[in-house]
Structure formats: structure tokens, C-alpha cells
Design a protein around this motif. Structure first.
Motif, short mmCIF file in Angstrom:
data_model
loop_
_atom_site.label_atom_id
_atom_site.label_comp_id
_atom_site.label_asym_id
_atom_site.label_seq_id
_atom_site.Cartn_x
_atom_site.Cartn_y
_atom_site.Cartn_z
N LEU A 1 0.83 -1.21 0.00
CA LEU A 1 0.00 0.00 0.00
C LEU A 1 0.86 1.26 0.00
O LEU A 1 0.57 2.22 -0.71
N MET A 2 1.93 1.26 0.78
CA MET A 2 2.82 2.42 0.88
C MET A 2 3.97 2.34 -0.13
O MET A 2 4.31 3.33 -0.78
N PHE B 1 -4.82 2.53 6.61
CA PHE B 1 -3.89 1.91 7.55
C PHE B 1 -4.67 0.88 8.33
O PHE B 1 -5.63 1.24 9.04
N LYS C 1 0.23 -3.93 15.78
CA LYS C 1 1.69 -4.14 15.84
C LYS C 1 2.37 -2.90 16.43
O LYS C 1 3.23 -3.00 17.32
N THR D 1 8.77 -7.72 -4.52
CA THR D 1 7.70 -7.86 -3.53
C THR D 1 7.03 -9.19 -3.78
O THR D 1 7.35 -9.87 -4.77
N LEU D 2 6.10 -9.60 -2.93
CA LEU D 2 5.56 -10.96 -3.05
C LEU D 2 4.40 -11.07 -4.05
O LEU D 2 4.20 -12.13 -4.64
N GLU D 3 3.63 -9.98 -4.26
CA GLU D 3 2.45 -10.09 -5.13
C GLU D 3 2.83 -9.76 -6.58
O GLU D 3 3.32 -8.66 -6.86
N LEU E 1 8.41 -2.91 4.47
CA LEU E 1 7.85 -4.23 4.74
C LEU E 1 6.90 -4.17 5.94
O LEU E 1 6.93 -3.19 6.70
N PRO E 2 6.07 -5.21 6.14
CA PRO E 2 5.04 -5.11 7.19
C PRO E 2 5.59 -4.90 8.60
O PRO E 2 5.13 -4.01 9.32
N THR F 1 7.75 0.35 9.73
CA THR F 1 7.65 0.65 11.16
C THR F 1 7.99 -0.61 11.95
O THR F 1 7.28 -1.61 11.85
P1 NAD Z 1 1.48 -3.81 3.02
O1 NAD Z 1 1.14 -5.06 3.74
O2 NAD Z 1 0.47 -3.19 2.11
O3 NAD Z 1 2.82 -4.04 2.13
C1 NAD Z 1 3.91 -4.81 2.54
C2 NAD Z 1 4.59 -5.37 1.31
O4 NAD Z 1 5.75 -6.10 1.73
C3 NAD Z 1 3.72 -6.35 0.52
O5 NAD Z 1 3.64 -5.93 -0.83
C4 NAD Z 1 4.46 -7.68 0.62
O6 NAD Z 1 4.46 -8.44 -0.57
C5 NAD Z 1 5.89 -7.21 0.89
N1 NAD Z 1 6.68 -8.26 1.53
C6 NAD Z 1 6.41 -8.94 2.69
N2 NAD Z 1 7.39 -9.84 2.94
C7 NAD Z 1 8.28 -9.73 1.92
C8 NAD Z 1 9.49 -10.39 1.61
N3 NAD Z 1 9.98 -11.35 2.39
N4 NAD Z 1 10.15 -10.01 0.49
C9 NAD Z 1 9.65 -9.05 -0.32
N5 NAD Z 1 8.51 -8.38 -0.07
C10 NAD Z 1 7.83 -8.73 1.03
O7 NAD Z 1 1.95 -2.79 4.14
P2 NAD Z 1 1.98 -1.16 4.06
O8 NAD Z 1 0.66 -0.63 4.47
O9 NAD Z 1 2.59 -0.75 2.76
O10 NAD Z 1 2.99 -0.85 5.28
C11 NAD Z 1 4.38 -1.06 5.17
C12 NAD Z 1 5.05 -0.52 6.43
O11 NAD Z 1 4.79 0.88 6.54
C13 NAD Z 1 4.52 -1.15 7.74
O12 NAD Z 1 5.56 -1.32 8.64
C14 NAD Z 1 3.51 -0.12 8.23
O13 NAD Z 1 3.35 -0.20 9.64
C15 NAD Z 1 4.16 1.17 7.76
N6 NAD Z 1 3.23 2.29 7.52
C16 NAD Z 1 2.04 2.09 6.86
C17 NAD Z 1 1.18 3.18 6.64
C18 NAD Z 1 -0.15 3.01 5.94
O14 NAD Z 1 -0.96 3.94 5.97
N7 NAD Z 1 -0.43 1.88 5.29
C19 NAD Z 1 1.54 4.45 7.09
C20 NAD Z 1 2.76 4.63 7.72
C21 NAD Z 1 3.60 3.55 7.94
#
Ligand code: NAD
Length: 305
Positions: A13-14, A236, A243, A33-35, A67-68, A98
Motif C-alpha cells: 500500500l505504501m 492503515f 503491531k 515484492t511478493l504479489e 515491509l510489514p 515501522t
Molecule cells: P502492506 O502489507 O500493504 O505491504 C507490505 C509489502 O511487503 C507487501 O507488498 C508484501 O508483498 C511485501 N513483503 C512482505 N514480505 C516480503 C518479503 N519477504 N520479500 C519481499 N517483499 C515482502 O503494508 P503497508 O501498508 O505498505 O505498510 C508497510 C510498512 O509501513 C509497515 O511497517 C507499516 O506499519 C508502515 N506504515 C504504513 C502506513 C499506511 O498507511 N499503510 C503508514 C505509515 C507507515
């Protein structure tokens, strides 16, 4: 100086819109990335998708991870086929996920111990998906000042508020505080919404006037629509905020800081998750207040029956 070549790991997403902003700013970006559909999105934006972390990292000057959570960051950075195993000497590894401050410190120590001159910054962000798309994120950075300076142009392609907070882990500590403030603020707004509705006040009018006074906040600004329409499309996810509440409660405990409201908010986020709302936007804390107030029955939209 030639434009740094970027390896971007984690196009969620980010990560997807952030990597796209680097492409728009003229950086060559290889991503993993995985998808598969996220890899296709990167290709459509002019980036180069890769089949592995190793392939993405090869030849990169800067590696960004988005990453997550802690386990994924540790696996991608430290795994046998991970970033440290494949990064060229002098590579800058910027973790924008984060995670716990101690994870960032451990990562920097592991990079130093590897002895190949890989530098590390923790650079978590705030501003949500819309902030990522618009390139207006707040970026809180921990690590050496010279590495922060080196990454300055890259950060400015992703955000508008970019601050060096101190040594390794400091960016994550500030992000943990950010998540504490956001959770308490959402909960307070949600309680106000239910109170106002039960009292029979016109909700859009009430939120409009609250917005202009001392109760106004970026949370109210950005989540007003979710509250009014009960649209909890993430955004989010509550799972991620759960977490983050774990990170802030543990980090505060480690330094002897009492955060009683943080503890309550952590419990309410955990309860929302236990009720099946983990995949919803964190503005769905409103559903918890509705449940407590006898307004909601049934499961979350999209939850299995
Ligand atoms: P998300 O789940 O949408 O994306 C995570 C990505 O990581 C996925 O595309 C997944 O395929 C990839 N991934 C996971 N394991 C992997 C691996 N081993 N190798 C390669 N790719 C891998 O999460 P997000 O919402 O984008 O959030 C990412 C980080 O940013 C988190 O730590 C979150 O807490 C932080 N964050 C999110 C937001 C928000 O609004 N979504 C805002 C600020 C901070």
C-alpha cells in the motif's frame, strides 16, 4: 554525481506509490515484492521488477525496505539471500517500515559487524497512503548525520517533512510516539462521533466546527469521511496499528515512561482485531465504540460468516 540506483523491497500500500514517486523524480528503481500484480504495477510505472531480493539489490547504491513488520525486515535484511549478503560495499540501506527501535539498532550493528561498509538508516513515515501518493509524508530518521545528508534528495522526493531525530532507532522511537498520538486521537474522535449521534446533533455540522477549534486535528481532517460514511477501506489497517501499539508499549516500558492512555488504546485496538476488524482502516475503532454503546451487531464488512 550520478543518480543513485535504487532497490525497493516491499511494494505494498505504501511502497508502491513511494517507489513510483522515485521513478517520477528520475531515479532508476528495481523492485521486489511478493504479489505479482504489484510487480506488474512497478513495470507499468517504468521500474524494473525482479524475482528476488538478491536480484533487486545487485548493482544498487541505495536499498529501501518497506515491509510489514520486524520479522520480514530481519529476514529480508539478514537472511542468507538477503540485503546484507548481496549489497555492494558502501550501499545505503534505508528501512522505512515501522519496526521496534531495538530492531533498527540491531540491523545497524549487524551491518557494521559484516564489515563491508553497508550503512543503515531507520526512516519510518507518517501520512498514510494518501501522503505516500502525494509525496507529502513525514519522515523521521535515525542514524548517522552524513548518511541522512546523503539520502536527503531521495527523502525529499517522498515527503515534505524530513527530520533527523538522532542515532539508530531514534526514527522508530518518534514513529512509536506518533502511533500513540494517532490511536488516542482516533479513539477520542470515535467516542465524540457516537456521543454526538446519540445526542441527536447534526454530525457533519458538529465535525466541521470541531475541526476549526482546539479539537481539530489531522486525524479528524483525514478520517472525517470514514466516520461519516462508515467506509473503513484501508488506509492503515488495524492489524498494523496493533503491531505499532505493541512497539510503543514495549519501548515506553523499556525506558520507564508511563503511558496509561497508550495502554488503554492498545487494548481497544487489540479488541477491534479480536472482533474481526483487523483488516479494516484504523478509523474502524469507531465500530468498537458503537459496540460498547449498543449500536452494532454482526461481523465486520467482508468478514467470514
Ligand atoms: P502492506 O502489507 O500493504 O505491504 C507490505 C509489502 O511487503 C507487501 O507488498 C508484501 O508483498 C511485501 N513483503 C512482505 N514480505 C516480503 C518479503 N519477504 N520479500 C519481499 N517483499 C515482502 O503494508 P503497508 O501498508 O505498505 O505498510 C508497510 C510498512 O509501513 C509497515 O511497517 C507499516 O506499519 C508502515 N506504515 C504504513 C502506513 C499506511 O498507511 N499503510 C503508514 C505509515 C507507515
Amino acid at each position: 554525481m550520478p543518480t543513485p540506483r535504487i532497490a525497493w523491497i516491499g511494494l505494498g500500500l505504501m511502497g508502491s506509490p513511494m517507489a513510483e514517486n522515485l521513478l517520477k523524480a528520475g531515479y532508476p528503481v528495481r523492485g521486489h515484492t511478493l504479489e505479482p500484480e504489484k510487480l506488474a504495477r512497478l513495470a507499468a510505472a517504468g521500474g524494473e521488477p525482479t524475482a528476488s531480493v538478491a536480484e533487486a539489490v545487485r548493482g544498487a547504491d541505495v536499498v529501501v525496505t518497506m515491509l510489514p513488520a520486524d520479522p520480514q525486515v530481519e529476514a529480508v535484511a539478514l537472511g542468507d539471500d538477503g540485503v546484507l549478503a548481496h549489497a555492494a560495499p558502501g550501499t545505503l540501506l534505508i528501512d522505512m517500515s515501522t519496526v521496534a527501535p531495538r530492531t533498527s539498532i540491531m540491523l545497524a550493528e549487524a551491518a557494521a559487524a559484516a564489515g563491508r561498509g553497508v550503512r543503515v538508516l531507520d526512516a519510518p513515515v507518517s501520512g498514510g497512503e494518501s501522503g505516500a501518493v502525494e509525496g507529502v509524508l513525514s519522515i523521521m530518521v535515525g542514524g548517522a548525520r552524513e548518511d541522512f545528508d546523503r539520502a536527503g534528495p531521495l527523502f525529499r522526493a517522498l515527503g515534505t517533512t524530513v527530520v533527523h531525530c538522532g542515532p539508530h532507532g531514534s526514527g522508530q522511537t518518534v514513529k512509536a510516539a506518533n502511533q500513540l498520538v494517532v490511536a488516542v486521537n482516533i479513539q477520542a474522535c470515535a467516542e465524540a462521533v457516537v456521543f454526538l449521534e446519540k445526542a441527536g446533533v447534526d454530525l457533519p455540522a458538529a465535525l466541521e466546527v470541531l475541526r476549526g477549534g482546539l479539537a481539530g486535528s489531522t486525524v479528524l481532517e483525514r478520517k472525517k469521511h470514514n466516520f461519516l460514511t462508515r467506509d473503513f477501506t484501508p488506509g492503515f489497517r488495524i492489524d498494523l496499528h496493533h503491531k505499532d501499539m505493541g512497539i510503543v508499549t514495549e519501548a515506553a516500558r523499556a525506558v520507564g515512561a508511563a503511558i496509561p492512555l497508550g495502554g488503554v488504546a492498545a487494548g481497544l485496538v487489540a479488541a477491534a482485531r479480536a472482533q474481526g476488524d483487523g483488516g479494516l482502516d484504523h478509523s474502524a475503532l469507531l465500530r468498537g465504540v458503537e459496540r460498547l454503546s449498543g449500536m452494532v451487531t454482526g461481523t465486520a464488512p467482508g468478514a467470514a460468516a
